[in-house]
Design a protein around this motif. Sequence first.
Motif, PDB file in Angstrom:
ATOM      1  N   ASP A  11      41.291  68.893  -8.769  1.00  0.00           N
ATOM      2  CA  ASP A  11      41.820  68.738  -7.408  1.00  0.00           C
ATOM      3  C   ASP A  11      40.780  68.126  -6.479  1.00  0.00           C
ATOM      4  N   GLY A  12      39.516  68.501  -6.653  1.00  0.00           N
ATOM      5  CA  GLY A  12      38.460  67.927  -5.827  1.00  0.00           C
ATOM      6  C   GLY A  12      38.280  66.444  -6.094  1.00  0.00           C
ATOM      7  N   LEU A  13      38.380  66.036  -7.363  1.00  0.00           N
ATOM      8  CA  LEU A  13      38.252  64.621  -7.713  1.00  0.00           C
ATOM      9  C   LEU A  13      39.384  63.806  -7.104  1.00  0.00           C
ATOM     10  N   LEU A  14      40.616  64.307  -7.221  1.00  0.00           N
ATOM     11  CA  LEU A  14      41.758  63.579  -6.653  1.00  0.00           C
ATOM     12  C   LEU A  14      41.672  63.520  -5.124  1.00  0.00           C
ATOM     13  N   TYR A  15      41.161  64.593  -4.511  1.00  0.00           N
ATOM     14  CA  TYR A  15      40.974  64.600  -3.057  1.00  0.00           C
ATOM     15  C   TYR A  15      40.016  63.477  -2.641  1.00  0.00           C
ATOM     16  N   LYS A  16      38.950  63.277  -3.427  1.00  0.00           N
ATOM     17  CA  LYS A  16      38.001  62.217  -3.099  1.00  0.00           C
ATOM     18  C   LYS A  16      38.649  60.853  -3.240  1.00  0.00           C
ATOM     19  N   PHE A  17      39.485  60.685  -4.271  1.00  0.00           N
ATOM     20  CA  PHE A  17      40.147  59.403  -4.458  1.00  0.00           C
ATOM     21  C   PHE A  17      41.123  59.095  -3.322  1.00  0.00           C
ATOM     22  N   PHE A  18      41.803  60.125  -2.817  1.00  0.00           N
ATOM     23  CA  PHE A  18      42.755  59.911  -1.728  1.00  0.00           C
ATOM     24  C   PHE A  18      42.045  59.498  -0.435  1.00  0.00           C
ATOM     25  N   ASN A  19      40.752  59.735  -0.345  1.00  0.00           N
ATOM     26  CA  ASN A  19      39.979  59.336   0.834  1.00  0.00           C
ATOM     27  C   ASN A  19      39.257  58.008   0.615  1.00  0.00           C
ATOM     28  N   THR A  20      39.691  57.261  -0.376  1.00  0.00           N
ATOM     29  CA  THR A  20      39.147  55.928  -0.626  1.00  0.00           C
ATOM     30  C   THR A  20      40.275  54.906  -0.486  1.00  0.00           C
ATOM     31  N   SER A  21      39.960  53.656  -0.741  1.00  0.00           N
ATOM     32  CA  SER A  21      40.964  52.591  -0.684  1.00  0.00           C
ATOM     33  C   SER A  21      41.643  52.370  -2.028  1.00  0.00           C
ATOM     34  N   LEU A  26      47.380  54.024  -8.790  1.00  0.00           N
ATOM     35  CA  LEU A  26      46.268  54.232  -9.718  1.00  0.00           C
ATOM     36  C   LEU A  26      45.801  55.686  -9.686  1.00  0.00           C
ATOM     37  N   ILE A  27      45.827  56.307  -8.508  1.00  0.00           N
ATOM     38  CA  ILE A  27      45.461  57.716  -8.393  1.00  0.00           C
ATOM     39  C   ILE A  27      46.456  58.584  -9.166  1.00  0.00           C
ATOM     40  N   ARG A  28      47.730  58.216  -9.124  1.00  0.00           N
ATOM     41  CA  ARG A  28      48.731  58.982  -9.875  1.00  0.00           C
ATOM     42  C   ARG A  28      48.514  58.854 -11.378  1.00  0.00           C
ATOM     43  N   ILE A  29      48.083  57.683 -11.821  1.00  0.00           N
ATOM     44  CA  ILE A  29      47.784  57.492 -13.250  1.00  0.00           C
ATOM     45  C   ILE A  29      46.607  58.375 -13.663  1.00  0.00           C
ATOM     46  N   ILE A  30      45.575  58.437 -12.810  1.00  0.00           N
ATOM     47  CA  ILE A  30      44.420  59.294 -13.109  1.00  0.00           C
ATOM     48  C   ILE A  30      44.835  60.755 -13.129  1.00  0.00           C
ATOM     49  N   ALA A  31      45.713  61.142 -12.191  1.00  0.00           N
ATOM     50  CA  ALA A  31      46.190  62.525 -12.143  1.00  0.00           C
ATOM     51  C   ALA A  31      46.946  62.882 -13.414  1.00  0.00           C
ATOM     52  N   SER A  32      47.774  61.977 -13.910  1.00  0.00           N
ATOM     53  CA  SER A  32      48.519  62.251 -15.138  1.00  0.00           C
ATOM     54  C   SER A  32      47.596  62.301 -16.346  1.00  0.00           C
ATOM     55  N   PHE A  33      46.493  61.557 -16.291  1.00  0.00           N
ATOM     56  CA  PHE A  33      45.506  61.582 -17.366  1.00  0.00           C
ATOM     57  C   PHE A  33      44.804  62.937 -17.445  1.00  0.00           C
ATOM     58  N   LEU A  34      44.601  63.578 -16.290  1.00  0.00           N
ATOM     59  CA  LEU A  34      43.853  64.833 -16.256  1.00  0.00           C
ATOM     60  C   LEU A  34      44.747  66.061 -16.444  1.00  0.00           C
ATOM     61  N   ARG A  35      45.965  66.008 -15.976  1.00  0.00           N
ATOM     62  CA  ARG A  35      46.801  67.204 -15.922  1.00  0.00           C
ATOM     63  C   ARG A  35      47.574  67.434 -17.219  1.00  0.00           C
ATOM     64  N   ASP A  36      48.165  68.647 -17.268  1.00  0.00           N
ATOM     65  CA  ASP A  36      48.967  69.069 -18.424  1.00  0.00           C
ATOM     66  C   ASP A  36      48.150  69.108 -19.705  1.00  0.00           C
ATOM     67  N   ARG A  37      46.871  69.423 -19.572  1.00  0.00           N
ATOM     68  CA  ARG A  37      46.021  69.666 -20.738  1.00  0.00           C
ATOM     69  C   ARG A  37      45.808  71.173 -20.872  1.00  0.00           C
ATOM     70  N   SER A  38      45.665  71.634 -22.090  1.00  0.00           N
ATOM     71  CA  SER A  38      45.473  73.060 -22.322  1.00  0.00           C
ATOM     72  C   SER A  38      44.549  73.266 -23.514  1.00  0.00           C
ATOM     73  N   PHE A  39      44.085  74.506 -23.683  1.00  0.00           N
ATOM     74  CA  PHE A  39      43.225  74.830 -24.817  1.00  0.00           C
ATOM     75  C   PHE A  39      43.631  76.187 -25.375  1.00  0.00           C
TER      76      PHE A  39
END
Length: 262
Positions: A11-21, A26-39
Amino acid sequence: MEKAFNRVWHDGLLYKFFNTSLPPVLIRIIASFLRDRSFCVAVEESISAPCPIRAGVPQGNCLSPCLFAAFTDNIPTLRGHLKEWEDVILAFYIDDSAYFVSSHRADLAARKIQRGFDLLPEWLDSWRMAVNIGKTAALLTGRLRNMSTKLRLRRQDVEWKSYIRTPPYSSILAQNVLRMFAGAGWYVKNNIIAKDLRVLSIKDFVRIQARRLFNNAHEGPISSHRNLTPQYERRPGGHQLPQDFLSSPHREDKASPTGANR
């Protein structure tokens, strides 16, 4: 950084991206890359229920170093806190970082580094990161070889060393920092810079550690650990054998016909 890639807060990484240009798509693609992972945790034949992964970037993926670099891009320096002719530079290579400064007086340089250390804990706490202080060291180059000023990070002493040991991939960072300290051009060899700064080269450090390893094994109580150096001929043009690291500098590039115990 301690467990660097594993601690990147999604969430902190995506917050930083939303404060950039960066484009939202592209931010949504990065979010989908990170989310829905489990161990899951496996103990013998038992496997736990899956747990969500809310931090960390997948290691071995080409995108992960870029995401880590973006997440740590705002680590504090003393920009805006020093006079125009002063500077504290922060250098990164993967998950290794280095503050470095120069001054006519070593104690003044150490004082500026300490001011940077004082700003760091607030950033670490805000972004859920940590520093491995046990692997953090200070390096002093120049004529003065003993530093009386103590550096502290999170109320722990940062040890002064004559040479900072780094893993192979981060040796590039150490060499570039030394080159900047010396003001040397691209044409000056790394071993010349290390000699002038009286800093132990990586090859010499490996040789010292190899000699210590073989000596400790040979003199230890476990008989199977003795005489570890192999007793066979090296193929022409083949890789160096362990005992080659123990040879004197003027013989290190010559092929030895047979392995010899040392």
